[in-house]
Enzyme design. Structure first.
Site, PDB file in Angstrom:
ATOM      1  N   VAL A 182      -2.043  -0.555   0.831  1.00  0.00           N
ATOM      2  CA  VAL A 182      -3.160  -1.580   0.626  1.00  0.00           C
ATOM      3  C   VAL A 182      -2.342  -2.851   0.158  1.00  0.00           C
ATOM      4  CG1 VAL A 182      -3.253  -0.977  -1.862  1.00  0.00           C
ATOM      5  CG2 VAL A 182      -5.149  -1.789  -0.568  1.00  0.00           C
ATOM      6  N   LYS A 235      10.093  -3.927  -0.055  1.00  0.00           N
ATOM      7  CA  LYS A 235       9.985  -3.577  -1.538  1.00  0.00           C
ATOM      8  C   LYS A 235      10.425  -4.504  -2.188  1.00  0.00           C
ATOM      9  CE  LYS A 235       8.208  -0.315  -3.801  1.00  0.00           C
ATOM     10  NZ  LYS A 235       6.780   0.634  -3.746  1.00  0.00           N
ATOM     11  N   SER A 250       5.291  -3.925  -0.101  1.00  0.00           N
ATOM     12  CA  SER A 250       5.034  -3.130  -1.075  1.00  0.00           C
ATOM     13  C   SER A 250       5.855  -3.408  -2.476  1.00  0.00           C
ATOM     14  CB  SER A 250       5.353  -1.611  -0.768  1.00  0.00           C
ATOM     15  OG  SER A 250       4.700  -1.010   0.105  1.00  0.00           O
TER      16      SER A 250
END
Length: 379
Positions: free
Chosen positions: A347, A161, A229
Site C-alpha cells: 500500500v 526501501k 516501501s
C-alpha cells in the site's frame, strides 16, 4: 554482462521462518552465496512499528550464512519486506539469485536481470523534498548500470526501501536547527514512498525533476514501475532494479502495466502479457499453467473516495486505516486473477501509477521443461 537470474517464491510458515529458502539451497536450486535480492511480505501491521520486517530480515540473513554465504556479503544483500498481509494475502518471499553461465538456459531473447544500489544517506529533513528525489534517482541509475540495462524502457520494476520519520529522527533534525515535512510518523510513510517514486520516475525519464511543492500534491506525476516501501530499519534508499536484457540468458522475463483502479483485473493481465505469456482474449488463472512466478503491485485509496463511480468509506473510517482496507481489497482482486494468495501487494502508492490505481509487474517462466511457478491445488 550480468549473470542470468533464478527466481523462486517461497512461503513463510511463521514470521521468523526461512526454512523454504534453506530447502532450495539444500536441493541445489540456489547457491546461498549467489542470492542478490529478496522481496517479501510479512504478517505484521504494515505500520511504523511493524517489527515483523526486522524479524523476517534476520531469519533470512541467518539462514544464508548458515548455508555458506559469507556474513559480510549477506549484510549487503537488499532484503525488502513489506508488512501487512491483510485479507487473503499470504506471507512469502521472492528470492533472486544469479546462475553460473554454464548452468544458465541460453537465449538471445530479453531475459530477467537485476541490479542493486544504495543511495547516499537520507537525512530526516530531506524526506519529502527534491534532495531526496535527487539521491534516489542517482541510486536508480547505478542499479540500472549494474543490471546491464542501458534503455530505461527495459526497466519494468523498481523496488525500493527508504527511511520514514520517527520521533527520534524528527528530534535529531530539530537539534540541528532543521525542520521536517511532517511530524506525523505514519503520514511520513506515504511521504517517503511518494518522494522515492518521483526519484525513480526522474531517473527513468518518465518525468522531469519536480519541485518541492509537487511532492504528494501533483498526482499527475508518477512512475509506472516504482514500488516503494519505507521503514525504520535504514537511513538510505535500497534500490533494486529489475528488467530485461539480451545476452544474459535464463528462464525468466518481466513485464509491467498499471491498474487504473482497485478493481482493474485487466491491468494485472496486461502485465503478465507484457512479460511474454501468450494468453487468450479472456484469460483465466488456469491459462497460467505454472508459468507465473509472482506479481508485484502497489495500491492506493482514491482521493475522491470512489471506485468505479461508487462511493466508499475507506478514507473516513476511524476504526480501520485505509492502508489495510485497500491492501486487502487489491490483494483479493489479485489472488482471484493468479489463483495464488501469495502475491506482493503493498500500500501507499503516492506517485506510483495513476491516482487510485498503481503499478503492476509480473515475472514469468519462459524456460524449457517443467515451469517453476505456483500451481493451485485442484479438486
Amino acid at each position: 554482462m550480468p549473470d542470468a537470474i533464478e527466481v523462486r517464491k517461497v512461503p513463510l510458515h511463521t514470521v521468523s521462518d526461512a526454512s523454504e529458502l534453506g530447502t532450495l539451497i539444500d536441493d541445489g536450486v540456489l547457491d546461498a552465496s549467489r542470492v542478490v535480492a529478496i522481496i517479501g511480505k510479512t504478517e505484521g501491521n504494515g505500520g511504523v512499528n511493524d517489527y515483523t520486517r526486522i524479524i523476517a530480515d534476520r531469519a533470512f540473513r541467518e539462514i544464508l550464512v548458515e548455508k555458506g554465504a559469507p556474513a559480510e556479503r549477506v549484510r549487503e544483500i537488499p532484503i525488502v519486506w513489506s508488512g501487512g498481509t491483510d485479507g487473503v494475502i499470504s506471507p512469502h518471499a521472492t528470492i533472486f539469485a544469479t546462475v553460473p553461465a554454464d548452468r544458465a538456459e541460453q537465449s538471445d531473447d530479453p531475459r530477467l536481470t537485476v541490479g542493486f544500489a544504495l543511495s547516499e544517506r537520507l537525512l530526516p529533513e530531506e524526506i519529502g523534498y527534491t534532495a531526496m528525489v535527487e539521491k534516489v534517482a542517482a541510486a536508480v541509475r547505478v542499479a540500472m548500470e549494474r543490471a546491464g540495462i542501458t534503455d530505461p524502457e527495459d526497466v519494468h520494476y523498481v523496488q525500493t526501501k527508504t527511511p520514514l520519520l520517527t520521533i527520534h529522527t524528527i528530534r535529531d533534525a530539530k537539534s540541528r536547527g532543521k525542520s521536517v515535512w511532517t511530524e506525523h510518523t505514519h503520514e511520513s510513510m506515504d511521504l517517503s514512498n511518494g518522494c522515492t517514486a518521483l526519484g525513480v520516475a526522474v531517473a527513468l525519464g518518465e518525468i522531469e525533476m519536480p519541485a518541492d511543492e509537487d511532492v504528494m500534491h501533483n498526482r499527475e506525476l508518477y512512475s509506472s514501475v516504482a514500488s516503494c516501501s519505507s521503514g525504520v530499519e535504514l537511513d538510505q534508499a535500497q534500490v533494486v532494479v529489475v528488467g530485461n536484457a539480451r545476452g544474459v540468458g535464463g528462464r525468466y522475463r518481466i513485464g509491467h502495466s498499471v491498474m487504473q483502479d482497485a478493481l482493474d483485473q485487466d491491468g494485472i493481465w496486461a502485465a503478465i502479457r507484457d512479460a511474454g505469456l501468450d494468453l487468450p482474449d479472456r484469460p483465466h488463472r488456469s491459462d497460467l499453467a505454472g508459468r507465473l512466478v509472482n506479481v508485484f503491485l502497489k495500491c492506493e485509496a482514491s482521493l475522491d473516495g470512489q471506485v468505479a463511480g461508487r462511493r466508499n468509506a475507506m478514507l473516513d473510517d476511524s476504526d480501520v486505516h485505509w492502508h489495510r482496507q485497500i491492501k486487502s481489497c487489491v490483494g483479493g482482486v489479485t489472488a482471484s486473477v493468479t489463483g495464488d494468495p501469495a502475491v506482493f501487494v503493498s500500500v501507499s502508492a503516492a506517485h506510483q501509477g495513476p491516482e487510485g490505481g498503481g503499478p503492476v509487474a509480473a515475472i514469468v517462466d519462459l524456460g524449457a521443461g517443467e515451469p517453476t511457478g505456483y500451481r493451485p491445488p485442484t479438486g
